[in-house]
Design a protein around this motif. Structure first.
Motif, PDB file in Angstrom:
ATOM      1  N   VAL A 101    -108.940  38.633  10.439  1.00 30.76           N
ATOM      2  CA  VAL A 101    -108.351  39.650  10.091  1.00 30.76           C
ATOM      3  C   VAL A 101    -108.835  41.036  10.387  1.00 30.76           C
ATOM      4  O   VAL A 101    -108.303  41.977  10.693  1.00 30.76           O
ATOM      5  CB  VAL A 101    -107.745  39.580   8.708  1.00 30.76           C
ATOM      6  N   ILE A 122    -108.537  42.036  13.686  1.00 29.98           N
ATOM      7  CA  ILE A 122    -107.192  42.775  14.149  1.00 29.98           C
ATOM      8  C   ILE A 122    -107.460  44.260  13.799  1.00 29.98           C
ATOM      9  O   ILE A 122    -106.862  45.192  14.419  1.00 29.98           O
ATOM     10  CB  ILE A 122    -106.032  42.159  13.213  1.00 29.98           C
ATOM     11  N   LEU A 177    -109.239  45.983  16.264  1.00 29.64           N
ATOM     12  CA  LEU A 177    -108.537  46.005  17.642  1.00 29.64           C
ATOM     13  C   LEU A 177    -107.239  47.022  17.498  1.00 29.64           C
ATOM     14  O   LEU A 177    -107.208  47.874  18.585  1.00 29.64           O
ATOM     15  CB  LEU A 177    -107.911  44.685  17.941  1.00 29.64           C
ATOM     16  N   GLY A 178    -106.985  47.427  16.235  1.00 24.99           N
ATOM     17  CA  GLY A 178    -106.107  48.317  15.686  1.00 24.99           C
ATOM     18  C   GLY A 178    -106.504  49.849  16.096  1.00 24.99           C
ATOM     19  O   GLY A 178    -105.834  50.634  16.712  1.00 24.99           O
ATOM     20  N   LEU A 217    -100.579  41.850  21.975  1.00 20.27           N
ATOM     21  CA  LEU A 217    -101.471  41.895  20.670  1.00 20.27           C
ATOM     22  C   LEU A 217    -100.826  41.930  19.480  1.00 20.27           C
ATOM     23  O   LEU A 217    -101.323  41.241  18.269  1.00 20.27           O
ATOM     24  CB  LEU A 217    -102.342  42.960  21.082  1.00 20.27           C
ATOM     25  N   GLN A 218     -99.809  42.683  19.348  1.00 17.18           N
ATOM     26  CA  GLN A 218     -98.851  42.769  18.059  1.00 17.18           C
ATOM     27  C   GLN A 218     -98.740  41.070  17.559  1.00 17.18           C
ATOM     28  O   GLN A 218     -98.723  40.808  16.474  1.00 17.18           O
ATOM     29  CB  GLN A 218     -97.841  43.680  18.045  1.00 17.18           C
ATOM     30  N   SER A 266    -101.531  39.292  16.363  1.00 18.53           N
ATOM     31  CA  SER A 266    -102.078  39.916  15.152  1.00 18.53           C
ATOM     32  C   SER A 266    -101.153  39.152  14.052  1.00 18.53           C
ATOM     33  O   SER A 266    -101.590  38.820  13.144  1.00 18.53           O
ATOM     34  CB  SER A 266    -102.067  41.384  15.398  1.00 18.53           C
TER      35      SER A 266
END
Length: 313
Positions: A234, A237, A240-241, A281-282, A285
């Motif tokens: 998490v 993520i 990455l965001g 990617l979304q 995630s």
């Protein structure tokens, strides 16, 4: 003298179970005769919803020897839950509990060495493989990668240790206080904090039958271990965001500059590629977050880990 219970989870093991029980009975009898173990020491086989003759074999040996006991689960609840069912039953009367798989690829002859380690003060004794030449190249290397990955994520495992171990009654009782449904036993045991020791052995090929952990189950087991013990996916993520958002800001200024300089090129490909990458990617995630939410839902329901259909005591 201490009473030992050997807990053996079994799922469709009719091809090896006769040999397994004979070997374990012989080993335990020697230890009893040598006055290392109490005469009431026994073997508890947990039938994890087998569809073959596994339960029939357990009943046959129980009729021949009362030191063979059995639990039959109402369906297949999985190897980890079968182990917990066996530990829950064994800890009632046993001073020591050894868990070992029914295929006996883990060497049961090292049980004596485990007991010696216990006598020396260790309350948890790990059986560790020092030779995996019987495993395939893929299994050896994927296992090594698994241990390195979990260590990187902060999960402290014993490399090359599966579920062959000795635990004192106190250690088992402490372990059973961990009530989560998605319990990753190999990760929990090192958290107990009791004194430990290791015994080393050579892993042997299966006598007969097929592995109950094909690639699909191995991957599911590894994923369960990661998500049960670490929130780093998490956090990844989040990182990455932040990275993609920063990249978006950079591209925003780049677009303005190229517009001012008159260097813009109207194109469709670059736009679609970026949309597909970001969309992928979304979805990934959301999938990782959904996995954690699903685990929360499972824990909140507090359903039993297993259901026992029959006892042989």
């Amino acid at each position: 003298m201490e009473k030992l219970t050997i807990v053996v989870p079994a799922f469709n093991e009719e091809e090896v179970l006769n040999n397994t029980l004979q070997r374990l009975l012989k080993i335990e009898s020697k230890l009893i005769q040598a006055q290392i173990l109490d005469y009431s020491s026994d073997i508890l086989v947990v039938d994890d919803g087998s569809a073959d003759q596994t339960w029939k074999i357990i009943k046959h040996y129980h009729e021949k020897s009362k030191s063979i006991k059995g639990i039959k689960l109402s369906r297949n609840f999985g190897h980890q839950n079968a182990l917990i069912a066996g530990l829950q039953e064994a800890v009632v009367s046993a001073d020591l509990v050894v868990t070992i798989d029914a295929d006996l690829q883990d060497d049961p002859e090292t049980i004596n060495e485990m007991i010696n380690c216990f006598a020396g003060g260790a309350e948890i004794v790990y059986g560790v493989r020092n030779d995996r030449t019987t495993d395939t190249w893929f299994k050896r290397n994927s296992a090594g990668l698994f241990y390195k990955l979990l260590n990187l994520l902060g999960v402290k495992l014993i490399p090359n240790h599966a579920d062959f171990r000795l635990m004192s009654q106190r250690a088992v009782k402490t372990f059973l206080q961990y009530k989560e449904r998605n319990l990753f036993i190999r990760g929990v045991i090192p958290l107990l904090g009791f004194s430990t020791a290791k015994v080393y052995y050579k892993r042997t090929p299966r006598l007969a039958g097929k592995s109950k952990y094909p690639l699909k189950k191995m991957l599911a087991f590894a994923w369960n271990g990661i998500t049960s013990f670490s929130i780093i996916p998490v956090r990844f993520i989040l990182a990455l965001g932040i990275f993609t958002s920063s990249l978006g800001v950079v591209m925003f200024f780049y677009s303005i500059i190229t517009k001012w300089l008159g260097l813009t090129v109207h194109g469709w490909s670059s736009l679609m590629v970026s949309i597909w990458i970001l969309g992928g990617l979304q979805m990934i995630s959301l999938g990782i977050i959904g996995e954690y939410i699903g685990k929360i839902m499972t824990e909140v329901k507090q359903r039993p880990r297993y259901t026992i259909q029959s006892y042989l005591k």
